[in-house]
Scaffold this active site. Structure first.
Site: not given
Ligand code: NAP
Length: 487
Positions: A119-120, A145, A147, A202-203, A226, A263
């Site tokens: 997302s970022n 897939k 975002h 992502g997370s 990552e 990140c």
């Molecule tokens: P995310 O929740 O990790 O989601 C990223 C992708 O993975 C989305 O397409 C999501 O699906 C999918 N996903 C997440 N959990 C899943 C699961 N249990 N089973 C299947 N697919 C899954 O990241 P985000 O939406 O960008 O942000 C949420 C949090 O992630 C932030 O608040 C932050 O803490 C963290 N984040 C960290 C970084 C980093 O680089 N460290 C980067 C971005 C975000 P959907 O499309 O269905 O939502």
């Protein structure tokens, strides 16, 4: 959904069978045409990404340049060709007691690769980002897939890739984009028998869930997630005495860039109790107070930030040094907090990433405590050491810890901003990444999507060009232990 995914994966596999065999020159043409077509989208791409993320268009001009630069750099890499790690051990028929066979190995593409867009970074880590570019360069087909936070941006980039497919005449399903906010879809795609590998940014919870889905498969596959990182910064005392102002300014910028949604954001800073550390902390708070508060990417990230902040700041051991208290939908206030080394050691909840414009200064009692804390931190994408020549010379033990903590060690600069190059490492010990041996950014990212294959006593005319006697591609190969471009 299952039928649709089966069809997508069948198409991806057909595409892989044809695309894996195209030449480096043709792959370069394809990758560079994608870059050209992304640039041809013009201002519309920048304004769409900006509207969907609340980030300024100038940021996307930079991110687009990085995305296209990455695609072209992978084009150069595959046309040069040495990335396949060709190794030849010549035969020795007279060897006693057994003759030695002719053995030749090189890397080949894994198969269809599933990419979870971040997302970022809607451009550089999403549809045509580093995972997609490196997988296409390796000869894999790709399923992204997307975002759900930036569907229009993804659709525009997908249209550019589809144009490049038509122009270059590669298999129409070498790239496919699937949409939908559904964990179920991500799970089914990861567990599909034809998926050969996964790239995720992502997370920690998301990256770990996808890794676990893959482990449940009948046929295991590699997952390169990552994930989160607090990117610890070590503040050594001479540097704070001499250059506190410059570092305060630089770190205020690093904590707040992209509304802290990087990140590599410096989330934890470790220093030893001193007036110099106090002075630096005050200057950093002052610099943060000069930085306006901006909107975050989406509701989910904003909710996570405000929740994580209140959990940390509610803790009576944590002192809030600066809190902007800005109001408005999705607005994230920059925050600086402080805690003693003792309290930090006792409370692992303070060790987690807070994704947003936040940093925690840990005031260690002495060097021994700093070392103890540093050694026990979990795996990180980066760690930064701020020190003068004298600081660094007299603290070499800290450097030894640094290399076991993180994938990239930064000296006297901020960790945000990842250079895309041959020496880049964007990964690290878990939980920074699920496989610390690889990088998700830089030219070596291609190595995630290949496996070695060895040809034993294969007739020369049947060998791939990379392994033929005359070395028709002129690539660098290791022959009997020595690197050479010779035949
Ligand atoms: P995310 O929740 O990790 O989601 C990223 C992708 O993975 C989305 O397409 C999501 O699906 C999918 N996903 C997440 N959990 C899943 C699961 N249990 N089973 C299947 N697919 C899954 O990241 P985000 O939406 O960008 O942000 C949420 C949090 O992630 C932030 O608040 C932050 O803490 C963290 N984040 C960290 C970084 C980093 O680089 N460290 C980067 C971005 C975000 P959907 O499309 O269905 O939502």
């Amino acid at each position: 959904m299952i039928n649709e995914i089966n069809q997508i994966m069948d198409q991806a596999y057909d595409a892989f069978l044809s695309y894996q065999n195209i030449s480096g020159k043709d792959k370069k043409k394809f990758l560079c045409t994608i870059a050209d077509e992304i640039e041809a989208l013009g201002e519309e791409l920048l304004t769409t990404a900006s509207e969907e993320t609340n980030l300024p268009t100038a940021r996307f001009a930079g991110e687009r340049a990085r995305t296209c630069g990455q695609l072209r750099a992978f084009g150069d890499l595959v046309v040069e060709g040495s990335w396949v790690n060709a190794v030849i051990d010549k035969a020795s028929p007279d060897r006693k007691p057994m003759p030695k066979p002719d053995m030749r190995k090189m890397s080949i593409a894994l198969g269809p690769i599933l990419v979870f867009g971040a997302s970022n970074f809607p451009l550089a880590y999403s549809t045509a980002g580093g995972d997609t570019a490196s997988a296409l360069a390796a000869g894999c087909s790709v399923i992204v897939k997307g975002h759900p936070a930036h569907p229009k941006t993804s659709a525009l980039v997908t249209s550019a890739i589809k144009k490049a497919i038509a122009i270059c005449g590669v298999h129409p399903h070498v790239f496919q984009h699937v949409e939908g906010e559904s964990f179920e879809m991500g799970k089914i795609l990861t567990q599909h028998p034809l998926t050969a590998g996964v790239g995720f940014t992502g997370s920690l919870s998301g990256g770990r869930a996808i890794f676990d889905y893959a482990q449940q498969r009948a046929t295991p596959i590699p997952v390169f997630s990552e994930m989160g990182s607090t990117n610890p910064v070590i503040l050594l005392k001479d540097a704070l005495r001499h250059d506190a102002k410059e570092y305060a300014k630089a770190f205020a910028g690093s904590i707040t860039i992209g509304v802290g949604q990087f990140c590599t954001n410096p989330g934890i800073m470790l220093g030893i109790k001193s007036s110099a550390l106090n002075h630096f902390t005050s200057l950093l708070a002052l610099e943060l107070s000069l930085t306006p508060a901006y909107k975050m990417l989406h509701q989910g990230i904003h909710k996570n930030y405000t929740q994580a902040l209140s959990n940390v700041l509610y803790n009576h051991d944590v002192e809030t040094i600066y809190h902007a208290h800005a109001e408005g939908e999705l607005i994230a206030s920059p925050v600086l907090a402080r805690v003693t080394g003792d309290a930090f050691l006792k409370n692992v909840n303070l060790h987690h990433e807070i994704f947003g414009p936040f940093s925690l200064i840990v005031v260690c009692e002495n060097k021994d405590q700093l070392v103890e804390i540093y050694k026990n931190l979990k795996g990180q994408l980066t760690t930064t050491i701020i020190g003068t020549h004298h600081d660094l010379e007299t603290n070499q033990d800290i450097l030894n810890i640094a290399k076991n903590v993180a994938g990239r060690i930064v000296f006297n600069f901020v960790p945000t901003g990842v250079e895309v190059g041959n020496a880049t490492v964007h990964g690290g010990p878990y939980p920074a990444a699920t496989d610390a041996r690889f990088t998700s950014v830089g030219m070596d990212a291609i190595q995630r999507w290949v496996r070695p294959v060895c040809y034993q006593d294969c007739p020369d005319y049947l060998l791939p060009d990379e392994l033929k006697n005359i070395n028709p591609l002129g690539i660098l190969r290791k022959i009997d232990g020595k690197f050479t471009r010779d035949a």
